[in-house]
Each structure stands twice: as structure tokens, then as C-alpha cells.
Motif scaffolding. Structure first.
Motif, PDB file in Angstrom:
ATOM      1  N   THR A 189     -28.433  -2.346  -7.945  1.00  0.00           N
ATOM      2  CA  THR A 189     -28.723  -3.318  -6.980  1.00  0.00           C
ATOM      3  C   THR A 189     -28.075  -2.737  -5.510  1.00  0.00           C
ATOM      4  O   THR A 189     -28.521  -2.727  -4.378  1.00  0.00           O
ATOM      5  CB  THR A 189     -27.990  -4.709  -7.189  1.00  0.00           C
ATOM      6  OG1 THR A 189     -28.956  -5.160  -8.282  1.00  0.00           O
ATOM      7  CG2 THR A 189     -28.300  -5.443  -5.915  1.00  0.00           C
ATOM      8  N   PRO A 190     -26.733  -2.118  -5.683  1.00  0.00           N
ATOM      9  CA  PRO A 190     -26.267  -1.620  -4.435  1.00  0.00           C
ATOM     10  C   PRO A 190     -27.161  -0.503  -3.902  1.00  0.00           C
ATOM     11  O   PRO A 190     -27.531  -0.388  -2.451  1.00  0.00           O
ATOM     12  CB  PRO A 190     -24.882  -0.919  -4.684  1.00  0.00           C
ATOM     13  CG  PRO A 190     -24.436  -1.678  -6.009  1.00  0.00           C
ATOM     14  CD  PRO A 190     -25.788  -2.131  -6.601  1.00  0.00           C
ATOM     15  N   LEU A 191     -27.868   0.243  -4.565  1.00  0.00           N
ATOM     16  CA  LEU A 191     -28.679   1.358  -4.121  1.00  0.00           C
ATOM     17  C   LEU A 191     -29.955   0.757  -3.715  1.00  0.00           C
ATOM     18  O   LEU A 191     -30.612   1.198  -2.634  1.00  0.00           O
ATOM     19  CB  LEU A 191     -28.941   2.524  -5.340  1.00  0.00           C
ATOM     20  CG  LEU A 191     -29.995   3.672  -4.836  1.00  0.00           C
ATOM     21  CD1 LEU A 191     -29.399   4.396  -3.547  1.00  0.00           C
ATOM     22  CD2 LEU A 191     -30.212   4.356  -5.848  1.00  0.00           C
ATOM     23  N   ILE A 192     -30.574  -0.157  -4.480  1.00  0.00           N
ATOM     24  CA  ILE A 192     -31.785  -0.906  -4.004  1.00  0.00           C
ATOM     25  C   ILE A 192     -31.403  -1.717  -2.702  1.00  0.00           C
ATOM     26  O   ILE A 192     -32.298  -1.440  -1.591  1.00  0.00           O
ATOM     27  CB  ILE A 192     -32.084  -1.986  -4.874  1.00  0.00           C
ATOM     28  CG1 ILE A 192     -32.498  -1.241  -6.352  1.00  0.00           C
ATOM     29  CG2 ILE A 192     -33.267  -2.900  -4.456  1.00  0.00           C
ATOM     30  CD1 ILE A 192     -32.738  -2.168  -7.286  1.00  0.00           C
ATOM     31  N   GLU A 193     -30.307  -1.902  -2.437  1.00  0.00           N
ATOM     32  CA  GLU A 193     -29.910  -2.795  -1.051  1.00  0.00           C
ATOM     33  C   GLU A 193     -29.882  -1.780   0.051  1.00  0.00           C
ATOM     34  O   GLU A 193     -30.239  -1.787   1.044  1.00  0.00           O
ATOM     35  CB  GLU A 193     -28.603  -3.548  -1.178  1.00  0.00           C
ATOM     36  CG  GLU A 193     -28.213  -4.188   0.096  1.00  0.00           C
ATOM     37  CD  GLU A 193     -26.950  -4.890  -0.074  1.00  0.00           C
ATOM     38  OE1 GLU A 193     -26.824  -6.081   1.039  1.00  0.00           O
ATOM     39  OE2 GLU A 193     -26.427  -5.064  -0.882  1.00  0.00           O
ATOM     40  N   ALA A 194     -29.155  -0.616  -0.376  1.00  0.00           N
ATOM     41  CA  ALA A 194     -28.991   0.536   0.552  1.00  0.00           C
ATOM     42  C   ALA A 194     -30.450   1.069   1.358  1.00  0.00           C
ATOM     43  O   ALA A 194     -30.833   1.269   2.211  1.00  0.00           O
ATOM     44  CB  ALA A 194     -28.359   1.533   0.281  1.00  0.00           C
ATOM     45  N   MET A 195     -31.490   1.047   0.090  1.00  0.00           N
ATOM     46  CA  MET A 195     -32.710   1.865   0.349  1.00  0.00           C
ATOM     47  C   MET A 195     -33.914   0.615   0.878  1.00  0.00           C
ATOM     48  O   MET A 195     -34.603   1.142   1.935  1.00  0.00           O
ATOM     49  CB  MET A 195     -33.297   2.553  -0.787  1.00  0.00           C
ATOM     50  CG  MET A 195     -32.534   3.531  -1.358  1.00  0.00           C
ATOM     51  SD  MET A 195     -33.412   4.620  -2.758  1.00  0.00           S
ATOM     52  CE  MET A 195     -34.748   5.072  -1.930  1.00  0.00           C
ATOM     53  N   MET A 196     -33.624  -0.642   0.512  1.00  0.00           N
ATOM     54  CA  MET A 196     -34.582  -1.467   0.852  1.00  0.00           C
ATOM     55  C   MET A 196     -34.284  -2.454   1.743  1.00  0.00           C
ATOM     56  O   MET A 196     -35.212  -3.413   2.032  1.00  0.00           O
ATOM     57  CB  MET A 196     -35.333  -1.920  -0.460  1.00  0.00           C
ATOM     58  CG  MET A 196     -35.712  -0.935  -1.255  1.00  0.00           C
ATOM     59  SD  MET A 196     -37.008   0.351  -0.771  1.00  0.00           S
ATOM     60  CE  MET A 196     -38.318  -0.758  -0.328  1.00  0.00           C
ATOM     61  N   GLY A 197     -32.890  -2.986   1.932  1.00  0.00           N
ATOM     62  CA  GLY A 197     -32.541  -4.094   2.520  1.00  0.00           C
ATOM     63  C   GLY A 197     -31.693  -3.860   3.660  1.00  0.00           C
ATOM     64  O   GLY A 197     -30.840  -4.609   4.056  1.00  0.00           O
TER      65      GLY A 197
END
Length: 300
Positions: A244-252
Motif C-alpha cells: 500500500t505505501p508504494l501504491i499510494e506513492a505511485m497512484m495517490g
């Protein structure tokens, strides 16, 4: 304990919405595309989506789109499915792109809702039927109203499911109830198009995902689905939350996924190159943050 899943997977399970590598002067980098595609497959992707939003389709020419599909097919052979983005705001142009993708060796086409003109549902349905009728390739509908301005309503998708070549949906609708309605009433293969929904959608019967984050961590995205398939639902949830932290950094974090994916791939020494205008590259602070999140995930 293992789970029994009967979901049809016409294009595989873990698909990457692949970026389109460019050279430093902004030209199409076919050698880089071949190398990146081969790496993604070796790391766990069993399908690649080319010429999508993440692939900067609004700024690539028709000829470049065809060249990219041809080059990636040469690199990966028949080991994985290739789905070519062919969507546009013009039905006639979309049909032309679908026919070109078929000739270039694609296994299917990704067709986004016509954008800007905001057609009513009857026109949306007619658009998709026209594209599906035009070639022999199976069609993945792309429902992303946040970008197109127009939803493919669940009832419209249910009607479209009767077409023999409309077989799948890339779901970025953020309407989980509507998605479940379609899953309950059709045999369409749903693919999570939002990385934060990979596990949630899979758990209610999706076929898999079309992931932007998989550009950088294909094995980590595949592992979430592997764990679920093996009956390890708690483990699958743990892996989704770790990502989730990487998802947030890349997409959010306010930057398009294309920008963040290219910035991170460049830091990892993988083919990427610049983005094309009107997009702008990530600044050093953003790139540093992406790399830090990547390292935290992959060294955990």
C-alpha cells in the motif's frame, strides 16, 4: 488448503499496464520496450497491456502504437497475452486501431469509453459493439469515468456481455457495488485497474488485475494473487497492505501513474525514458520518495 476458482481468465491473471519507453530525445524506444517486457514476464506477469493510459496513448502516433505491439510480441513470443489499447473519442478511429492491433499480433484490445463528448449510454453501447464487430479480437472494456467523464453503467455492461467478443472489463469505476452486480449477472472477466483494489476485487470473483504498480514490482503484485489462490487469505491481505505505501506513492500522491512509474523505473535502471508533454517528469524529491518506498517493500 487451496481455493477453487472457476473464473475465466481470457488474458491471464497478473497483467501490467506497461509504460512506453522513450529515448532521451523523446522517440519511441523499441529496444527498451523489448527489454522491459521480457523483464516483466520473467518477474511474474502473464499479460501485458500496451498503449493504454500508462503507456501514454494520447501522445503516441498510430504507427508507434503498431510498432510497439509488434516489437513486444517479438520479445515475449506466445508466452503471455498482449492486450492493445485502441480507445479514442472517435468510433471510426477506434475501429482502425483495433484492426491495426490485430494485424500487429495482439491477443485482445482494450477499449475505453469515448471521452470528452460524453455520449449517453445508448451511444456508449453502440460504440463498443461497433469495435467488437470490426475485428476478430476479444474486447476488454475500460470503465474509468474519472478520466473519460462517462461511466459504462452496470446495466450497459450486462447487455454488452451478450456479445461473443466482449469478454472482459478493466474496472476503474470505484463502484464496488456496481461491479459486484455485473459479476453476479455475467461471465465477464473483471480485472482490477486500481492497484488498491487488486485483492478486494479478486476476492469476489475477478480474473486478476491490470496493474500500473506492476511496472516496478511485478512479482509483488503476482504474490498477492498467488497467496489468495493458495488459500492464504490472511497472507494475501498482508501482502496487499505491505504494498500500500508504494501504491499510494505511485497512484495517490498527485502525479499520474505514468510519471511515477517512469521515475521509479529510471532509478531502478530499467528502460523508461522521459514522459511526453503535456506530462512533466517527477522532481528529484518525488523520485527519491518513490525509490524509498520501493526499497522498503522489496527488502521487507
Amino acid at each position: 488448503m487451496t481455493t477453487s476458482r472457476t473464473t475465466t481468465r481470457p488474458f491471464g491473471r497478473t497483467l501490467c499496464a506497461m509504460i512506453t519507453p522513450f529515448t532521451e530525445d523523446g522517440a519511441l524506444d523499441l529496444d527498451g520496450a523489448r527489454k522491459l517486457a521480457a523483464w516483466l514476464v520473467a518477474e511474474g506477469c502473464d499479460g501485458l497491456v500496451l498503449n493504454g493510459t500508462t503507456g501514454e496513448s494520447p501522445t503516441t502516433t498510430d504507427a508507434e502504437k503498431t510498432e510497439l505491439v509488434t516489437a513486444v510480441r517479438e520479445a515475449v513470443g506466445d508466452r503471455v497475452s498482449l492486450v492493445a489499447g485502441v480507445g479514442s473519442a472517435d468510433t471510426r478511429h477506434t475501429v482502425e486501431l483495433a484492426l491495426a492491433a490485430e494485424q500487429a499480433g495482439a491477443d485482445g484490445v482494450l477499449v475505453v469509453t469515448p471521452y470528452y463528448s460524453r455520449p449517453p449510454q445508448q451511444a456508449v453501447e453502440a460504440h463498443f459493439r461497433a469495435v467488437a464487430d470490426a475485428s476478430g479480437l476479444p474486447v476488454m472494456l475500460y470503465d474509468i469515468p474519472g478520466r473519460t467523464g462517462t461511466r459504462i453503467e452496470p446495466d450497459t455492461i450486462i447487455r454488452l456481455a451478450a456479445h461473443p467478443r466482449i469478454v472482459a472489463v478493466k474496472d476503474c469505476s470505484y463502484d464496488f457495488l456496481g461491479t459486484q452486480k455485473v459479476l453476479a449477472h455475467t461471465d465477464l472477466a473483471y480485472y482490477a485497474g486500481c492497484d488498491e483494489h487488486v485483492l478486494a476485487l479478486y476476492a469476489v470473483g475477478a480474473a486478476g488485475c491490470v496493474s500500473t504498480v506492476a511496472n516496478a514490482v511485478p512479482g509483488r503484485i503476482a504474490a498477492i494473487l498467488d497467496a489468495f489462490d493458495a488459500g492464504g487469505t490472511a497472507r494475501a491481505a498482508e501482502l496487499q497492505l505491505r504494498a500500500t505505501p508504494l501504491i499510494e506513492a505511485m497512484m495517490g500522491a498527485g502525479l499520474p501513474g505514468t510519471v511515477t512509474a517512469k521515475a521509479l523505473l529510471a532509478r531502478l535502471g530499467l528502460p523508461a525514458g522521459p514522459v511526453r508533454a503535456p506530462l512533466l517528469p517527477a522532481d528529484q524529491e518525488a523520485a527519491d520518495g518513490l525509490l524509498a518506498r520501493h526499497e522498503a517493500l522489496t527488502t521487507a
